[in-house]
Design an enzyme around this catalytic site. Sequence first.
Site, PDB file in Angstrom:
ATOM      1  N   THR A   1      46.880  39.137  36.458  1.00  0.00           N
ATOM      2  CA  THR A   1      46.140  39.739  35.364  1.00  0.00           C
ATOM      3  C   THR A   1      46.840  41.034  34.996  1.00  0.00           C
ATOM      4  O   THR A   1      47.186  41.829  35.865  1.00  0.00           O
ATOM      5  CB  THR A   1      44.681  40.030  35.768  1.00  0.00           C
ATOM      6  OG1 THR A   1      44.051  38.798  36.095  1.00  0.00           O
ATOM      7  CG2 THR A   1      43.923  40.705  34.643  1.00  0.00           C
TER       8      THR A   1
ATOM      9  N   THR B   1      45.308  36.960  31.587  1.00  0.00           N
ATOM     10  CA  THR B   1      45.381  36.408  32.941  1.00  0.00           C
ATOM     11  C   THR B   1      46.131  35.108  32.885  1.00  0.00           C
ATOM     12  O   THR B   1      45.950  34.310  32.009  1.00  0.00           O
ATOM     13  CB  THR B   1      43.958  36.165  33.496  1.00  0.00           C
ATOM     14  OG1 THR B   1      43.282  37.407  33.519  1.00  0.00           O
ATOM     15  CG2 THR B   1      44.013  35.600  34.890  1.00  0.00           C
TER      16      THR B   1
END
Length: 81
Positions: free
Chosen positions: A63, A81
């Site tokens: 992320t 992400t």
Amino acid sequence: MEVEKRLFARRAGAFGDPDRLPGASAAAREMAGPELAVRLRAEVGERATPSSAVEPPAAPGHTTHLSVVDAEGNAVALTTT
């Protein structure tokens, strides 16, 4: 420096949101403990290890977040992400 190189590689594959990455909390505890320091020190020899030889474990996902604000105060935030 050699132990730091190994620790950084391990950290890259182990840290993340504990709700999404099973084992993240355990990895943090292990990295703060003296046992890992002893094991990592035992891996260090007389010569430097090339960074390319110290690979992080594969992480299930990454992320990344960034925020940008310009001179006029306009802001943009991006999380992927």
